[in-house]
Design a protein around this motif. Structure first.
Motif, PDB file in Angstrom:
ATOM      1  N   SER A 282      35.316   3.109 -49.436  1.00  0.00           N
ATOM      2  CA  SER A 282      34.977   3.317 -50.845  1.00  0.00           C
ATOM      3  C   SER A 282      36.126   4.001 -51.565  1.00  0.00           C
ATOM      4  CB  SER A 282      33.706   4.163 -50.991  1.00  0.00           C
ATOM      5  OG  SER A 282      33.933   5.495 -50.570  1.00  0.00           O
ATOM      6  N   GLY A 283      36.100   3.916 -52.863  1.00  0.00           N
ATOM      7  CA  GLY A 283      37.104   4.574 -53.687  1.00  0.00           C
ATOM      8  C   GLY A 283      36.545   4.865 -55.068  1.00  0.00           C
ATOM      9  N   GLN A 284      36.827   6.032 -55.594  1.00  0.00           N
ATOM     10  CA  GLN A 284      36.367   6.403 -56.931  1.00  0.00           C
ATOM     11  C   GLN A 284      37.481   7.129 -57.674  1.00  0.00           C
ATOM     12  OE1 GLN A 284      34.477   7.883 -54.195  1.00  0.00           O
ATOM     13  NE2 GLN A 284      33.308   5.967 -53.992  1.00  0.00           N
ATOM     14  N   ARG A 285      37.489   6.944 -58.976  1.00  0.00           N
ATOM     15  CA  ARG A 285      38.409   7.697 -59.819  1.00  0.00           C
ATOM     16  C   ARG A 285      37.935   9.139 -59.920  1.00  0.00           C
ATOM     17  NH1 ARG A 285      43.469   5.747 -60.915  1.00  0.00           N
ATOM     18  NH2 ARG A 285      43.416   3.590 -61.671  1.00  0.00           N
ATOM     19  N   THR A 286      38.898  10.049 -59.905  1.00  0.00           N
ATOM     20  CA  THR A 286      38.563  11.453 -60.121  1.00  0.00           C
ATOM     21  C   THR A 286      38.768  11.791 -61.591  1.00  0.00           C
ATOM     22  OG1 THR A 286      40.817  12.178 -59.620  1.00  0.00           O
ATOM     23  CG2 THR A 286      39.273  12.018 -57.766  1.00  0.00           C
ATOM     24  N   GLY A 287      38.339  12.976 -61.965  1.00  0.00           N
ATOM     25  CA  GLY A 287      38.436  13.366 -63.370  1.00  0.00           C
ATOM     26  C   GLY A 287      39.852  13.417 -63.882  1.00  0.00           C
ATOM     27  N   ASP A 288      40.818  13.662 -62.990  1.00  0.00           N
ATOM     28  CA  ASP A 288      42.209  13.733 -63.425  1.00  0.00           C
ATOM     29  C   ASP A 288      42.953  12.409 -63.260  1.00  0.00           C
ATOM     30  OD1 ASP A 288      42.307  13.666 -60.693  1.00  0.00           O
ATOM     31  OD2 ASP A 288      43.454  15.517 -60.430  1.00  0.00           O
ATOM     32  N   GLY A 289      42.206  11.321 -63.013  1.00  0.00           N
ATOM     33  CA  GLY A 289      42.818   9.999 -62.938  1.00  0.00           C
ATOM     34  C   GLY A 289      43.339   9.611 -61.579  1.00  0.00           C
ATOM     35  N   ARG A 290      43.143  10.461 -60.580  1.00  0.00           N
ATOM     36  CA  ARG A 290      43.576  10.109 -59.229  1.00  0.00           C
ATOM     37  C   ARG A 290      42.484   9.265 -58.554  1.00  0.00           C
ATOM     38  NH1 ARG A 290      45.306  15.133 -56.029  1.00  0.00           N
ATOM     39  NH2 ARG A 290      46.958  13.827 -55.161  1.00  0.00           N
ATOM     40  N   ARG A 292      39.950   8.971 -55.160  1.00  0.00           N
ATOM     41  CA  ARG A 292      39.382   9.553 -53.947  1.00  0.00           C
ATOM     42  C   ARG A 292      38.923   8.404 -53.054  1.00  0.00           C
ATOM     43  NH1 ARG A 292      37.204  14.284 -51.886  1.00  0.00           N
ATOM     44  NH2 ARG A 292      35.344  14.045 -50.566  1.00  0.00           N
ATOM     45  N   VAL A 293      39.581   8.269 -51.915  1.00  0.00           N
ATOM     46  CA  VAL A 293      39.312   7.162 -51.001  1.00  0.00           C
ATOM     47  C   VAL A 293      38.630   7.711 -49.758  1.00  0.00           C
ATOM     48  CG1 VAL A 293      40.342   5.342 -49.589  1.00  0.00           C
ATOM     49  CG2 VAL A 293      41.312   5.876 -51.839  1.00  0.00           C
ATOM     50  N   THR A 294      37.525   7.079 -49.375  1.00  0.00           N
ATOM     51  CA  THR A 294      36.806   7.468 -48.168  1.00  0.00           C
ATOM     52  C   THR A 294      37.059   6.452 -47.070  1.00  0.00           C
ATOM     53  OG1 THR A 294      35.076   8.509 -49.501  1.00  0.00           O
ATOM     54  CG2 THR A 294      34.559   8.052 -47.185  1.00  0.00           C
ATOM     55  N   LEU A 295      37.373   6.942 -45.879  1.00  0.00           N
ATOM     56  CA  LEU A 295      37.595   6.087 -44.719  1.00  0.00           C
ATOM     57  C   LEU A 295      36.330   6.037 -43.861  1.00  0.00           C
ATOM     58  CD1 LEU A 295      41.137   7.421 -43.661  1.00  0.00           C
ATOM     59  CD2 LEU A 295      40.584   5.627 -45.323  1.00  0.00           C
ATOM     60  N   ASP A 296      36.238   5.010 -43.021  1.00  0.00           N
ATOM     61  CA  ASP A 296      35.044   4.905 -42.188  1.00  0.00           C
ATOM     62  C   ASP A 296      34.981   5.980 -41.111  1.00  0.00           C
ATOM     63  OD1 ASP A 296      37.025   3.938 -40.527  1.00  0.00           O
ATOM     64  OD2 ASP A 296      36.068   2.009 -40.126  1.00  0.00           O
ATOM     65  N   SER A 297      36.034   6.763 -40.982  1.00  0.00           N
ATOM     66  CA  SER A 297      36.015   7.920 -40.080  1.00  0.00           C
ATOM     67  C   SER A 297      35.276   9.101 -40.683  1.00  0.00           C
ATOM     68  CB  SER A 297      37.458   8.342 -39.758  1.00  0.00           C
ATOM     69  OG  SER A 297      38.126   8.741 -40.958  1.00  0.00           O
ATOM     70  N   GLY A 298      34.964   8.962 -41.991  1.00  0.00           N
ATOM     71  CA  GLY A 298      34.333  10.062 -42.720  1.00  0.00           C
ATOM     72  C   GLY A 298      35.323  10.899 -43.492  1.00  0.00           C
ATOM     73  N   ASP A 299      36.607  10.733 -43.229  1.00  0.00           N
ATOM     74  CA  ASP A 299      37.628  11.492 -43.944  1.00  0.00           C
ATOM     75  C   ASP A 299      37.783  10.964 -45.365  1.00  0.00           C
ATOM     76  OD1 ASP A 299      38.960  13.262 -41.775  1.00  0.00           O
ATOM     77  OD2 ASP A 299      38.839  11.279 -40.835  1.00  0.00           O
ATOM     78  N   ALA A 300      38.110  11.850 -46.278  1.00  0.00           N
ATOM     79  CA  ALA A 300      38.348  11.476 -47.671  1.00  0.00           C
ATOM     80  C   ALA A 300      39.738  11.934 -48.089  1.00  0.00           C
ATOM     81  CB  ALA A 300      37.298  12.096 -48.585  1.00  0.00           C
ATOM     82  N   LEU A 301      40.442  11.075 -48.776  1.00  0.00           N
ATOM     83  CA  LEU A 301      41.805  11.351 -49.227  1.00  0.00           C
ATOM     84  C   LEU A 301      41.847  11.199 -50.738  1.00  0.00           C
ATOM     85  CD1 LEU A 301      43.631   9.011 -46.664  1.00  0.00           C
ATOM     86  CD2 LEU A 301      43.127  11.448 -46.367  1.00  0.00           C
ATOM     87  N   THR A 302      42.481  12.134 -51.409  1.00  0.00           N
ATOM     88  CA  THR A 302      42.676  12.025 -52.845  1.00  0.00           C
ATOM     89  C   THR A 302      44.155  11.798 -53.107  1.00  0.00           C
ATOM     90  OG1 THR A 302      40.794  13.479 -53.295  1.00  0.00           O
ATOM     91  CG2 THR A 302      42.369  13.117 -55.084  1.00  0.00           C
ATOM     92  N   VAL A 303      44.470  10.652 -53.696  1.00  0.00           N
ATOM     93  CA  VAL A 303      45.871  10.244 -53.873  1.00  0.00           C
ATOM     94  C   VAL A 303      46.094   9.764 -55.302  1.00  0.00           C
ATOM     95  CG1 VAL A 303      46.164   9.628 -51.431  1.00  0.00           C
ATOM     96  CG2 VAL A 303      45.378   7.886 -53.058  1.00  0.00           C
ATOM     97  N   ASP A 304      47.363   9.645 -55.651  1.00  0.00           N
ATOM     98  CA  ASP A 304      47.703   9.145 -56.982  1.00  0.00           C
ATOM     99  C   ASP A 304      47.638   7.626 -57.069  1.00  0.00           C
ATOM    100  OD1 ASP A 304      48.486  11.628 -58.452  1.00  0.00           O
ATOM    101  OD2 ASP A 304      49.894  11.792 -56.787  1.00  0.00           O
TER     102      ASP A 304
END
Length: 391
Positions: A282-290, A292-304
């Motif tokens: 999954s992936g969603q936009r954050t409030g600052d335009g970045r 947030r990507v979720t991996l099937d491992s349960g980890d979440a990464l916030t990237v530009d």
């Protein structure tokens, strides 16, 4: 509307088009080569990239203007071309073009059609409004139209949050920023290395499988097999299914299941994190335009930004100049590839394909520049025979 007639039109001025034009010029075949030379390499590969090619994967069908000769004339040593920097290969291609007096016209075909039921040959409409009428046509285009964006990724990532790696070539723009690269092959790791070296704050690389090992690639067995196409046109297609699969697996093991050893120290950096055995769910936009990507491992990464190093999937229907005309209705295909005979001719009389569009019938050698001069010799001979009425 200006109209030009030619016995042969070659569409695409990358390695395959340049090699074919050199061969045709030598063989006395009047032709027109269309395309900006090496445009995919100039526009869609990042500065600082290295090639997986060997020095004997040059462009000259006559073994004269080789990479080794280029190196000698430019005072280079073997270490300067091992691995081969992209900038050096582009300079070599321009040098080869100059030495072989290959003339490429930087125009684009927007529509290609047959001349009609009562005439042979083809009509090519150009972006300049010009028209070229050709007896025969060779499609030697690059990969640009066939960049693969997996639908499962497009379905979960927000619009505008991702780009294919071919559109992310100014990696200096990532300085101080973070990115997620999706892919687990050579391009993913090279983009990661370059982004990190350009000062990216964080570079994440996720892929579904284990991280490939780093090892020197042994391609010495490729050229002897390629040379067989010149004298034994059908040798590959006459192999058993098992033998063809073994060649494919061998190419796969080197080209896909291992990474060049010179990449290892370049990604061993604090700002590079590998995520093997993971998928983006999954992936969603954050409030600052970045993002947030979720991996099937349960980890979440916030990237530009997200970079999809997901390769290419060849499909002739994605070539705009074919899709604009009626040729696709006449063209026999198999899983997106044109069905070719032993001379690279398609089911449409006078229409040839080479480069990656030849993989189905000539093997994965055609994923690489190594095969450019071989197909040049075969196609030129076939075109000349057809023009003289002996094909």
């Amino acid at each position: 509307m200006r109209e030009t007639n030619t016995p042969l039109l070659v569409i695409g001025a990358g390695p395959y088009g340049l090699a074919l034009s050199a061969q045709c010029r030598h063989d006395g075949i009047d032709h027109i080569l269309l395309g900006r030379p090496m445009s995919l390499w100039h526009d869609h590969m990042p500065r600082g990239m290295f090639l997986r090619s060997r020095c004997d994967w040059h462009l000259d069908p006559f073994e004269v203007y080789t990479l080794d000769r280029y190196a000698q004339e430019h005072g280079l040593t073997g270490r300067d071309l091992d691995p081969i920097p992209l900038s050096r290969y582009l300079d070599y291609a321009a040098w080869f073009q100059d030495r072989r007096e290959v003339v490429a016209h930087p125009r684009q075909v927007v529509r290609l059609d047959t001349r009609g039921p009562d005439a042979t040959g083809f009509v090519a409409e150009l972006d300049t409004g010009e028209v070229i009428v050709a007896d025969q046509v060779v499609v030697a285009t690059g990969l640009g139209s066939c960049a693969h964006v997996p639908p499962e990724l497009a379905a979960v990532l927000p619009d505008g949050s991702y780009r294919h790696s071919q559109d992310v070539v100014d990696l200096a723009a990532l300085a101080g920023r973070s990115c997620l690269i999706v892919g687990g092959r050579q391009s993913a790791f090279e983009w990661a290395a370059l982004a990190a070296e350009e000062g990216a704050a964080e570079v994440h690389v996720c892929h579904r499988h284990a991280t490939p090992g780093f090892a020197p690639a042994d391609w010495t067995w490729v050229n002897p097999l390629l040379d067989r196409f010149v004298t034994e046109r059908s040798w590959y297609r006459e192999l058993s299914t098992a033998d063809r699969a073994e060649i494919t697996q061998r190419m796969w093991r080197i080209g896909r299941l291992q990474l060049e050893e010179w990449l290892a120290p370049r990604i061993d950096r604090d700002n590079v994190r590998l995520w093997p055995h993971t998928r983006v769910v999954s992936g969603q936009r954050t409030g600052d335009g970045r993002v947030r990507v979720t991996l099937d491992s349960g980890d979440a990464l916030t990237v530009d930004t997200v970079v999809l190093a997901t390769g290419y999937r060849m499909d002739v229907a994605r070539l705009p100049f074919l899709a604009a005309g009626g040729l696709l209705r006449e063209l026999a295909t198999d899983d997106g590839f044109p069905v070719l005979d032993e001379n690279f001719r398609s089911s449409v009389a006078g229409l040839y394909f080479t480069s990656r569009f030849a993989v189905r019938d000539f093997g994965h050698f055609f994923d690489f520049t190594a095969a450019a001069r071989v197909s040049a010799r075969v196609i030129s001979e076939s075109v000349r025979a057809a023009g003289s009425g002996t094909a």
